[in-house]
Design an enzyme around this catalytic site. Structure first.
Site, PDB file in Angstrom:
ATOM      1  N   TYR A  40      -7.989 -48.750  -9.454  1.00  0.00           N
ATOM      2  CA  TYR A  40      -6.546 -48.848  -9.697  1.00  0.00           C
ATOM      3  C   TYR A  40      -5.817 -48.448  -8.415  1.00  0.00           C
ATOM      4  O   TYR A  40      -6.209 -48.881  -7.338  1.00  0.00           O
ATOM      5  CB  TYR A  40      -6.177 -47.994 -10.912  1.00  0.00           C
ATOM      6  N   LYS A  95     -16.511 -66.128 -32.583  1.00  0.00           N
ATOM      7  CA  LYS A  95     -16.708 -67.161 -31.562  1.00  0.00           C
ATOM      8  C   LYS A  95     -16.933 -66.503 -30.197  1.00  0.00           C
ATOM      9  O   LYS A  95     -17.768 -66.951 -29.404  1.00  0.00           O
ATOM     10  CB  LYS A  95     -15.480 -68.067 -31.524  1.00  0.00           C
TER      11      LYS A  95
END
Length: 758
Positions: A40, A95
């Protein structure tokens, strides 16, 4: 399984141990302040600035290139219909799971709460920069056609509505092969398509691209044949309207060569099948109930070539054969879309794969002696490990030839090798094992069925059709527990202590006494031992009253092993039994031996353990590549422990020159092929993927597998006993339900193998 039981089981699966089926896992180190400063602020600014200058660098510095969005508005969910975006989320997560386990593609599922086509398109376009590809899912027709068309035109990443194209690609491959088997000409076959939704339209379009003539197609919806004289047809239905003099499905089926069902169950009758042409091709793909029952169809027409969407019949048209691998190929060349040429490449790759010699691992998985191209095998099996190395390259090549590839592949051999490495077979092993067990369920004794977890495991084995449980223990307790967990099944329940079993106890005692009377066992002692469930259960297997046995839940391992050795006995040529654990790692299944039996084996015993492990590896359908572990590399250190391993290796090289085994070797060199090749290029393990690790002592093996299991969240199957005459397997004290189920599957598969030898 009752409907209420199925419902509660499904809900528990989705809720525990963590709600949902997918999660985000960091791919970079993040343990120190330095790591976080790179992940970060301030370090993250550098890739941001590079991407600002060159947007394509997003593929270099972010996960975009391996990230697909599964997007739906929930208007046509898995036969449930319009249940809304939020209610469809479990399907979208599912999925995502399939993308990951079959092709190593990461997924964010996105549920868009609107039925407005323009708003849906706008939403997807706005979030598209996040992703390398878009998988549209469960969107009702005709809106689905417009949504996909627009997004394909307006985005520069692969977009595919799997409900349309997935079924189309798989069924087209099956159709191509089925027509070839009949010897008919694809341009002349007459096809009836029952269903006119997104999947039916897309399937029929792809069949035309394959060579079917439009004038030979009749499409039906719920009202009958779609004819040109019907008013107000939508654009998609009008595309396939006919002017032939047929009005009903029954009329359309007369002399038809092919029936494609994408509708509802039981709409095709035996009478309709009889009126079809010779060698009819019937794809009844409604799920879970096909347009005509498989068994009824093959009984009605002996010359039929039949496919369904179900896994319990031959020729399953399963979308998982397509979408993971199509997106894999498209992502790997950074394709700007998925076009007709790429879809057709997938069709031909699947069709051709079905004609190739089937690997033994696939035969073993499906319990077949030799799966061969023909009426009952026109499409590859879902667990065929070759899919990932065949379909993505075909799709990637088509993208390159179409000018859609921004990152062309130059070294195809290296690419295929990378694909094979993406998914360690460990993630698939249990699914393959259960499929194999289901192919020929065997009886299995659960010797401690009056314990809740053991009974739960027996319930799963029974309800999944994996095996035929025999429950041993206190009948009253077992019946009470069965009621508690809603286990309603008419299974044999045997209490070895009961009066009803007196005759069988005495019969078993006589057999045991005759076998052990010269080892200090009296008839009275034998009768007393037959009151103990492990002795009783072992005699059931020994006398052919059961095929296999699982025990050990409530007793120490040594105490449980003793009766098995005394009663079952060792295989011919085996001096000492041993145990292996299968570790389901990211690199594939790893066999660790000996994890439970031999404390400090001699060199000869270590060699025998290795050979038995190689046999076990082959039983699971893998080619053994075995490392003999030590703290030394090929003589680099001297000690009795090192010399023992080196001597065992020499014995193996002399007795089994074709077995890929080497040592003594340190674990890191055994598992790091590049390191091994650099330092010890002479090793028999060079350029091999090691899948068996033989430890020099029980101490090292047991500690090693348990550390790996706890530290790396690696699932373990075992210990699996090697060297006994019969399929007897002992779980660890207090094993979990999943662990008991896993070892039960192993026991059943082991019983199948033993049955072949008889």
């Amino acid at each position: 399984m009752s409907n209420s039981k199925k419902k509660s089981e499904a809900l528990r699966y989705h809720q525990y141990p963590t709600p949902g089926k997918i999660q985000v896992v960091p791919t970079k180190k993040h343990s120190t302040q330095r790591d976080l400063s790179l992940a970060y602020s301030p370090g993250v600014a550098e890739p941001c600035l590079e991407i600002e200058k060159n947007p394509d660098d997003a593929y270099k510095y972010t996960s975009k290139g391996n990230l697909v969005a599964v997007i739906s508005n929930g208007t046509a969910v898995l036969g449930l219909g319009d249940i809304g975006a939020l209610a469809g989320k479990p399907v979208m997560e599912g999925k995502g799971l399939l993308f990951k386990i079959f092709a190593d593609i990461d997924v964010f599922d996105i549920e868009v709460d609107t039925k407005d086509v323009e708003k849906f398109i706008e939403t997807v376009k706005n979030i598209a920069p996040t992703f390398g590809g878009i998988n549209l899912e469960d969107i009702k027709a005709p809106e689905a056609f417009e949504i996909e068309r627009r997004l394909k035109e307006e985005l520069d990443i692969p977009v595919m509505h799997d409900d349309q194209h997935g079924t189309a690609i798989i069924s087209a491959a099956a159709l191509k092969n089925a027509i070839e088997i009949t010897g008919k000409n694809i341009s002349e076959v007459k096809i009836v398509v029952n269903g006119a939704g997104a999947a039916a339209i897309s399937c029929t379009r792809l069949y035309l691209a394959l060579g079917v003539k439009r004038e030979n197609v009749v499409m039906c919806d719920s009202k009958g044949v779609i004819r040109k004289d019907i008013e107000n047809l939508n654009v998609q239905k009008a595309e396939f309207a006919t002017d032939r003099d047929v009005y009903t499905l029954e009329e359309a089926m007369v002399e038809a060569d092919v029936f494609i069902g994408l509708s509802v169950g039981n709409v095709v009758t035996p009478k309709m099948l009889i009126t079809m042409g010779n060698e009819p091709i019937v794809f009844a793909m409604a799920n879970p109930t096909p347009e005509i029952d498989y068994n009824l169809a093959v009984k009605t027409r002996k010359d039929i070539i039949m496919a369904t969407g179900r896994s319990d019949h031959p020729n399953q048209v399963n979308n998982v054969l397509g979408f993971p691998f199509i997106f894999r190929g498209a992502l790997d060349v950074r394709a700007t879309g998925i076009n007709e040429k790429m879809k057709m490449a997938a069709v031909h790759a699947l069709a051709n794969l079905a004609k190739e010699s089937v690997p033994e691992q696939v035969n073993i998985t499906y319990g077949e002696t030799s799966i061969q191209f023909g009426k009952n095998y026109i499409i590859p099996k879902p667990f065929d490990h070759r899919l990932i190395t065949e379909v993505p390259p075909a799709v990637a090549k088509a993208a390159m030839e179409s000018g859609l590839a921004k990152n062309p592949i130059t070294d195809w051999d290296a690419y295929k090798e990378n694909l094979a490495e993406r998914l360690g077979a460990g993630s698939k092993l249990m699914r393959m094992l259960m499929t194999r067990a289901k192919s020929d369920p065997k009886t299995i004794v659960f010797a401690e069925a009056d314990h809740l977890d053991v009974l739960k495991a027996a319930q799963i084995i029974h309800e999944e059709g994996v095996g035929k449980p025999i429950l041993l223990g206190d009948k009253a307790i077992i019946n009470e527990l069965m009621e508690e967990i809603n286990f309603d099944a008419d299974l044999p329940i045997i209490d070895p202590l009961s009066r009803e079993e007196k005759e069988r106890r005495n019969k078993f005692a006589q057999v045991y006494w005759k076998k052990r009377q010269r080892n200090g066992i009296t008839l009275l002692a034998a009768q007393r031992l037959m009151r103990e469930r492990n002795y009783f259960a072992a005699m059931m297997v020994n006398e052919g009253e059961a095929d296999s046995l699982v025990t050990g839940y409530s007793r120490s391992y040594p105490a449980t092993v003793k009766p098995m050795i005394e009663l079952i006995g060792k295989q011919s040529g085996v001096q000492k039994i041993a145990a292996t654990n299968i570790m389901l790692t990211k690199r594939g299944p790893m066999f660790f031996s000996d994890t439970a039996i031999n404390i400090n084996p001699t060199a000869k015993e270590l060699a025998n353990i290795t050979y038995m492990t190689s046999v076990a590896i082959k039983m699971f359908g893998f080619e053994p590549n075995i490392a003999m572990l030590s703290f030394s590399n090929f003589g680099s250190s001297k000690s009795p422990m090192v010399e023992k391993v080196a001597e065992a290796t020499k014995l193996l090289h002399a007795r089994f020159p074709n077995l890929t085994v080497d040592g003594e070797i340190q674990a890191d060199f055994a598992l790091n092929s590049a390191l091994l090749k650099e330092k010890f290029p002479f090793s028999k393990l060079t350029d091999k993927k090691v899948n068996g690790l033989i430890f020099p002592s029980l101490e090292s093996a047991n500690i090693g597998y348990k550390l790996m299991k706890e530290f790396n969240d690696v699932e373990s199957i075992g210990p699996i006993i090697m060297g006994l005459k019969k399929p007897v397997h002992i779980i660890q004290l207090g094993a979990s339900v999943d662990e008991i189920v896993n070892i039960a599957c192993v026991a059943i598969v082991h019983a199948q193998e033993k049955a072949k030898i008889k």
